[in-house]
Design an enzyme around this catalytic site. Sequence first.
Site, PDB file in Angstrom:
ATOM      1  N   PHE A 130       2.459  -1.476   8.094  1.00 59.43           N
ATOM      2  CA  PHE A 130       2.815  -1.552   9.514  1.00 59.43           C
ATOM      3  C   PHE A 130       2.815  -3.040   9.894  1.00 59.43           C
ATOM      4  O   PHE A 130       1.927  -3.777   9.454  1.00 59.43           O
ATOM      5  CB  PHE A 130       1.777  -0.833  10.384  1.00 59.43           C
ATOM      6  CG  PHE A 130       1.898   0.664  10.375  1.00 59.43           C
ATOM      7  CD1 PHE A 130       2.551   1.336  11.403  1.00 59.43           C
ATOM      8  CD2 PHE A 130       1.353   1.418   9.335  1.00 59.43           C
ATOM      9  CE1 PHE A 130       2.666   2.722  11.392  1.00 59.43           C
ATOM     10  CE2 PHE A 130       1.466   2.801   9.321  1.00 59.43           C
ATOM     11  CZ  PHE A 130       2.120   3.462  10.356  1.00 59.43           C
ATOM     12  N   ALA A 131       3.755  -3.448  10.712  1.00 65.72           N
ATOM     13  CA  ALA A 131       3.830  -4.853  11.124  1.00 65.72           C
ATOM     14  C   ALA A 131       2.523  -5.309  11.766  1.00 65.72           C
ATOM     15  O   ALA A 131       2.118  -6.469  11.643  1.00 65.72           O
ATOM     16  CB  ALA A 131       4.977  -5.044  12.113  1.00 65.72           C
ATOM     17  N   ASP A 132       1.844  -4.352  12.420  1.00 65.50           N
ATOM     18  CA  ASP A 132       0.579  -4.664  13.103  1.00 65.50           C
ATOM     19  C   ASP A 132      -0.441  -5.302  12.153  1.00 65.50           C
ATOM     20  O   ASP A 132      -1.300  -6.068  12.578  1.00 65.50           O
ATOM     21  CB  ASP A 132      -0.016  -3.383  13.680  1.00 65.50           C
ATOM     22  CG  ASP A 132       0.990  -2.585  14.483  1.00 65.50           C
ATOM     23  OD1 ASP A 132       0.881  -2.550  15.703  1.00 65.50           O
ATOM     24  OD2 ASP A 132       1.930  -2.020  13.869  1.00 65.50           O
ATOM     25  N   PHE A 133      -0.346  -4.952  10.855  1.00 66.89           N
ATOM     26  CA  PHE A 133      -1.345  -5.448   9.903  1.00 66.89           C
ATOM     27  C   PHE A 133      -1.065  -6.878   9.440  1.00 66.89           C
ATOM     28  O   PHE A 133      -1.844  -7.457   8.680  1.00 66.89           O
ATOM     29  CB  PHE A 133      -1.450  -4.507   8.695  1.00 66.89           C
ATOM     30  CG  PHE A 133      -1.709  -3.067   9.069  1.00 66.89           C
ATOM     31  CD1 PHE A 133      -2.316  -2.742  10.283  1.00 66.89           C
ATOM     32  CD2 PHE A 133      -1.338  -2.030   8.226  1.00 66.89           C
ATOM     33  CE1 PHE A 133      -2.539  -1.418  10.642  1.00 66.89           C
ATOM     34  CE2 PHE A 133      -1.561  -0.700   8.587  1.00 66.89           C
ATOM     35  CZ  PHE A 133      -2.161  -0.390   9.791  1.00 66.89           C
ATOM     36  N   GLU A 187       0.837  -1.203   0.000  1.00 70.07           N
ATOM     37  CA  GLU A 187       0.000   0.000   0.000  1.00 70.07           C
ATOM     38  C   GLU A 187       0.871   1.253   0.000  1.00 70.07           C
ATOM     39  O   GLU A 187       1.823   1.334   0.772  1.00 70.07           O
ATOM     40  CB  GLU A 187      -0.915  -0.029   1.229  1.00 70.07           C
ATOM     41  CG  GLU A 187      -1.874  -1.222   1.208  1.00 70.07           C
ATOM     42  CD  GLU A 187      -2.318  -1.671   2.604  1.00 70.07           C
ATOM     43  OE1 GLU A 187      -2.097  -0.934   3.573  1.00 70.07           O
ATOM     44  OE2 GLU A 187      -2.872  -2.790   2.704  1.00 70.07           O
ATOM     45  N   HIS A 217      -0.540   0.509  15.939  1.00 72.49           N
ATOM     46  CA  HIS A 217       0.511   0.919  15.000  1.00 72.49           C
ATOM     47  C   HIS A 217       1.879   0.979  15.677  1.00 72.49           C
ATOM     48  O   HIS A 217       2.768   1.666  15.204  1.00 72.49           O
ATOM     49  CB  HIS A 217       0.212   2.302  14.414  1.00 72.49           C
ATOM     50  CG  HIS A 217      -0.929   2.333  13.449  1.00 72.49           C
ATOM     51  ND1 HIS A 217      -2.239   2.290  13.843  1.00 72.49           N
ATOM     52  CD2 HIS A 217      -0.957   2.409  12.097  1.00 72.49           C
ATOM     53  CE1 HIS A 217      -3.023   2.341  12.774  1.00 72.49           C
ATOM     54  NE2 HIS A 217      -2.277   2.415  11.699  1.00 72.49           N
ATOM     55  N   GLU A 263      -4.558  -6.520   2.964  1.00 73.77           N
ATOM     56  CA  GLU A 263      -3.347  -7.240   3.387  1.00 73.77           C
ATOM     57  C   GLU A 263      -3.428  -8.733   3.098  1.00 73.77           C
ATOM     58  O   GLU A 263      -2.434  -9.363   2.744  1.00 73.77           O
ATOM     59  CB  GLU A 263      -3.076  -7.017   4.890  1.00 73.77           C
ATOM     60  CG  GLU A 263      -2.571  -5.637   5.247  1.00 73.77           C
ATOM     61  CD  GLU A 263      -3.666  -4.587   5.303  1.00 73.77           C
ATOM     62  OE1 GLU A 263      -4.859  -4.968   5.283  1.00 73.77           O
ATOM     63  OE2 GLU A 263      -3.359  -3.386   5.352  1.00 73.77           O
TER      64      GLU A 263
END
Lengths: 324, 321
Positions: A83-86, A29, A129, A60
């Site tokens: 973001f790693a969170d996703f 993205e 995030h 994702e």
Amino acid sequence: MREITFSEATLEAMKEEMERDEKIFIMGEDIARQGGIFGQFRGLPQLFGTERVRDTPITETAIVGAGVGAAMAGMRPVVDMHFADFLGVAMDEVFNQMAKIRYMFGGQTTMPLVLRAPDGIIRSAAAQHSQSIEAWFLHIPGLKVVIPSNPADAKGLLKSAIRDDNPVLYFEHKALFPMKGEVPEGEHLVPIGKADVVKEGTDLTIVSYSLMMNRVKEAGKILEGKGIKAELIDLRTISPLDKETVFESLAKTKKLMIVHEAVKTGGVGAEIAAMAAEEMLDYLDAPIKRLGAPFVPVPFSPALEKFVKIQTDDIVQAAEELCR
Amino acid sequence: MDKLNSKVVKYFYTTMVRIRKFEETINEYFLKGEIPGFVHLYIGEEAIGTGVCANLLDTDFITSTHRGHGHTIAKGAKVKYMMAEIFGKKTGYCKGKGGSMHIADFSVGMLGANGVVGGGYTLATGAALASKLQNKDNVSVCFFSDGASNRGTFHEAINMAAAWKLPAIFVCENNQWASTTPYRTTTAIENIADRAIGYGIPGVIVDGNDVFEVYKEAEKAVDRARSGGGPTLIEAKTYRIKGHFVGDPEMYRTKEEVKKVMEENDPIVRFKEKATEKGLMTEKEMQEIDKKIEKEISEALKFASESPSPEPEELYQDLYV
């Protein structure tokens, strides 16, 4: 040697690898038109076009899944997670597909896929995030996980990850992107699975990685002033873990401390501590010390956020206690 | 149908019978306790995999499901290696690491059955993306069912494939059952194909028990994908004859309902009727194929039962390159 930022080091790795092998492409993205939300892809679409540097829908699951499919069909995709969170959104594609396909199908295919995952606490980004979730992936057979702490390793590990025929998660701490450091020009590969003894010492071993490794280095200097010689190990890869380097150091120093920004419970430190307890107990002169975030999501307010971040002083203090 | 050559017609019959006999054998040996794990049968749905794959080349890709034997056979995999895999033997396609739910044969573009319902969409989309990036004209077909059509991956992958005009074909086998739950209790719309409008791609409905019809619609979709026209969503209406898995007590439906479908709508019987009526194949030709398949399946069974199990030292093999 010339100095460039961590972000520029990853960009250089991408450029060099994409020039070398046209099977490599990157998607995610906001990477083509915007150059990545941290500017880490700036200039790539101008060099390689928007087919190979590809903006995706905000999906994702499909991005990671399509990376898996493209890898099976002969490409070498690099996927940016924003973001790693996703990664949580695409977790089935990560742990049921990407990690298992080669094994489950008896080695019929390789899985040359890299997931780039910007992680860590930065500027009150709050609970969704800011996370450091690398330990989840240590628990999944079939994956490799790398996590550089400086610009030179950022370049060398990214190049190695792209060339690896196994799926690799590449965690890059958001606070490291502007960090400057010496980075070799051209071919510079850091082997996956090999920790780096950053500084030799005799009094205790401090193991860390990513942003926290830099705090550990600062702490090492302060400790030296206080007469404590700490051996500092930058893991660089957390799967597979370089047990040998850690144990070798431990045999010498007899004291072990692990430092990471991730939640302490069930973290990488827990695994290293368990391995040391299982195999090196006779060498240990003191209980193993782990420093990690408290068991709480990352809060928004700077007044609270500061309590989940490990500071240099925390490391110094813990090391002193351990050596007392 | 006039354009159909005899090779394709023979492929229809041979493939459908091969799938049916293979699965009847699997059913029998599973119930005897000789097959480990779970087995999901495709019986009654043979016309779909067959009609679609008749349009594909070895260089084209498919992704399959937990109910994947039919797709795998139709794509050209060998039954002896499939049988060995299902028996957990080292001579199987996946050296005994996969089993019924995870058979793959990359040599014919079969990118794997998938134990996760709705797991295949994004993989097929990625394979189609690879074709586009490599300027190849091969296509990717994703087989899934009505149950899987409610997964979020359906939306994410079809949208992506449509937005990028990828050479992907999404084939919904609407067999009326999401595991043990009937289609109409989980889905508000009558036709899955109607969702195509939401992605700006063609959506077509086809009689999934008529191999000729499936073939014809799949041909259009494959041509469209190959020539850069982008994806198509095909919904093949069918019925799952067997339970969700072998051993399913099937409390959710009556035996009569199943019997009626088999009597009136068996895709193999319907093929025979049409082929005979149009003079496409003779009874004798079909009997010869029946005999050939019987032999092939019994040889596969022998191969599987006589094959060795994987050795302990194979446990870690193929985990990493």
